[in-house]
Enzyme design. Sequence first.
Site, PDB file in Angstrom:
ATOM      1  N   GLY A  15       0.961  -1.113   0.122  1.00 62.36           N
ATOM      2  CA  GLY A  15      -0.070   0.012  -0.006  1.00 62.36           C
ATOM      3  C   GLY A  15       0.726   1.198   0.085  1.00 62.36           C
ATOM      4  O   GLY A  15       1.555   1.637   0.955  1.00 62.36           O
ATOM      5  N   GLY A  17      -0.152   4.410  -1.030  1.00 61.57           N
ATOM      6  CA  GLY A  17      -1.179   5.795  -1.393  1.00 61.57           C
ATOM      7  C   GLY A  17      -1.037   6.668  -0.491  1.00 61.57           C
ATOM      8  O   GLY A  17       0.211   6.763  -0.133  1.00 61.57           O
ATOM      9  N   THR A  97      -2.529  -0.546   3.655  1.00 62.13           N
ATOM     10  CA  THR A  97      -3.789  -0.782   2.763  1.00 62.13           C
ATOM     11  C   THR A  97      -5.043  -0.612   3.895  1.00 62.13           C
ATOM     12  O   THR A  97      -4.785  -0.587   5.162  1.00 62.13           O
ATOM     13  CB  THR A  97      -4.019  -2.088   2.142  1.00 62.13           C
ATOM     14  N   GLU A 219     -14.572  11.994   4.599  1.00 60.92           N
ATOM     15  CA  GLU A 219     -14.364  11.106   3.457  1.00 60.92           C
ATOM     16  C   GLU A 219     -15.199  11.743   2.296  1.00 60.92           C
ATOM     17  O   GLU A 219     -15.940  12.537   2.482  1.00 60.92           O
ATOM     18  CB  GLU A 219     -15.055   9.710   3.649  1.00 60.92           C
ATOM     19  N   ASP A 230     -16.760   3.796  11.724  1.00 62.41           N
ATOM     20  CA  ASP A 230     -15.459   3.939  11.968  1.00 62.41           C
ATOM     21  C   ASP A 230     -15.015   3.682  13.413  1.00 62.41           C
ATOM     22  O   ASP A 230     -14.049   3.393  14.218  1.00 62.41           O
ATOM     23  CB  ASP A 230     -14.823   5.128  11.489  1.00 62.41           C
ATOM     24  N   LYS A 234     -13.177   1.059  16.034  1.00 61.82           N
ATOM     25  CA  LYS A 234     -12.110   1.061  17.009  1.00 61.82           C
ATOM     26  C   LYS A 234     -12.511   0.755  18.572  1.00 61.82           C
ATOM     27  O   LYS A 234     -11.681   0.195  19.235  1.00 61.82           O
ATOM     28  CB  LYS A 234     -11.826   2.580  16.922  1.00 61.82           C
TER      29      LYS A 234
END
Lengths: 350, 350
Positions: A15, A17, A97, A219, A230, A234
């Site tokens: 990953g 990005g 990722t 987002e 999200d 967590k």
Amino acid sequence: MPREELNQIYIAVVGAGGVGRHFLNQLAAIAPKYPNIHLLLVARSTKSLAAPDHTKPLSFQTWEADLEKSTAPALDNDQIANFFYKTPRHCVIVDNTSNQDVADLYPQFLYSEVSVVTPNKKGFSGYLGLWKRIEDAAFHHLYPGQVRGLLYHESSVGAGLPVISTLKDLIDTGDKVQKIEGVFSGTMSFLFNNFAPVDGKGGKWSAEVAKAKEAGYTEPDPRDDLNGVDVARKLVILARICGLEIESTDSFPVQSLIPVELESVKSGDKFMEKLPQYDSSMEEVKNEAVKEGKVVRFVGSIDVGKKALKVGLEKFDKGHPIAGLKGSDNIISFYTERYGANPLIVQGAG
Amino acid sequence: MPREELNQIYIAVVGAGGVGRHFLNQLAAIAPKYPNIHLLLVARSTKSLAAPDHTKPLSFQTWEADLEKSTAPALDNDQIANFFYKTPRHCVIVDNTSNQDVADLYPQFLYSEVSVVTPNKKGFSGYLGLWKRIEDAAFHHLYPGQVRGLLYHESSVGAGLPVISTLKDLIDTGDKVQKIEGVFSGTMSFLFNNFAPVDGKGGKWSAEVAKAKEAGYTEPDPRDDLNGVDVARKLVILARICGLEIESTDSFPVQSLIPVELESVKSGDKFMEKLPQYDSSMEEVKNEAVKEGKVVRFVGSIDVGKKALKVGLEKFDKGHPIAGLKGSDNIISFYTERYGANPLIVQGAG
């Protein structure tokens, strides 16, 4: 094996990005201080760049241009899993990722003494069976016994804040964690600190969401923040570290701030267009808190004794640390037997 | 050496007073989880209890009674330094004293691969030369190269709070620490949270000191807290970790809250008797802050760029996290390049 050999560390980054690039550039900045750290692989979803062998590592300084020029294809799971086959100890996979299929490989890595470092939440907040296999496979450094990889996923909760390390330290040293409560989302923090600030001002809900979106705090489709998932992920991670066998994010109440009517609207832009029609209900929630001299915040909490997790809106006194949060800061409070009524608090940018 | 052998950890505890007893009893509580941890020595200033050799460790459960019965004399420095001479790796000295002479032995321990774990501030806040020798001798796990002991002194600042580990992580990963600010003394925290609370109430200064003394929050002679030296020592430790070569606690301004006239008063009791005569000056400080809509707190700060350390009274807005502290909590704020305007904050009982 000579001691020098033992001190070398070999890294593969999956990953590359936003997060991955940032990580590699941070590593490049400190690389001169750690000449024993070597980069052997950068793998993206479209292409890859691998060192010919561990004695000829990639350059931290030019990896990005080198990857650009590389004609090597993307790696499949087997190729990633077997990448370190011929490399001496100590190997580290850095998974940048957010893919489930990379997370599925963690047990295999750990059993073959490859360490895993990742902000990817999927391995720890996904199905319980995978979490258990990962935990079984990882080397627990206070109770060693076998050849295993180390596991670090600190940034899967609270980004750079010391949340998971603090929780594990409390547990490892015999403290009893009773409750964890906090603001776990930078986006939600930013939204509510502006929508319902302690001084009583604040704009309309839809306007604050629009502002947060423009500032890059949400987002691309803000519903991915507003659905609470999200935060729920967590909580699952922290609850499992506390010893609770939480099956998934569906196992407890998660309040979504997406109006039911807008759940199926096709695009994020359409959603934003229609959101102002629903401002009154959030305004009501805010005013109800104001009437009690409080402010409303979007929080997650774990009651360890009752095995109860919860994500959603709560009211807080204006003097409460959660009420006084600034910007997009996270705050996590650990209530434990040793700390008593006043929790151990970790706070800062998430 | 077989792997099982490598996984065994041998502990010697020097100092078995309040802190040492608490530590050993915590260790006893988690010992069943860690059968590879073995206690070989408990040394007090008056007597000692040693295992005959590493294969016959002491009992975590009965060490206190066993020490009571022991007729072995106290150990001198050479005996402590050489205690692990015949023990296989990995050995750990836990120094629960606050003695300079034990701290002077740390380099020797570390060079002979004995790890050091301690809340004793003397080795890290005393003379600069010793700090440098200790740092040179310790194994830095991100940059290994030689056979050395590990060094952990987390609880020398902020007790159980993750302060030193957080600071080291920020630095090790390449962040630039700009400023550290906080309330580093539980005693001072308790005093000011009661003397000048955010709601504007609060008693007379001398009455609050008396209350804190009765509640066991101060040293037997409260001047040992009020002189600011304990806070100064903690600042020296953090500043040195940031790379500043601070010679000693005399190298920067440390405000003492002991009225000059009472510095030489013989006993703590006499001091307490006379303190009410000096209430007006603290009342003035408090009122001055109130006029500005603020509260006064006793804080320490490090400006890393300016190499400036400071301990003393400061005024804070009522909404500032330092103003809203509760009980005897510590709070430490790290301002860094990555965290920007909103610091990373660690808060809780000190």
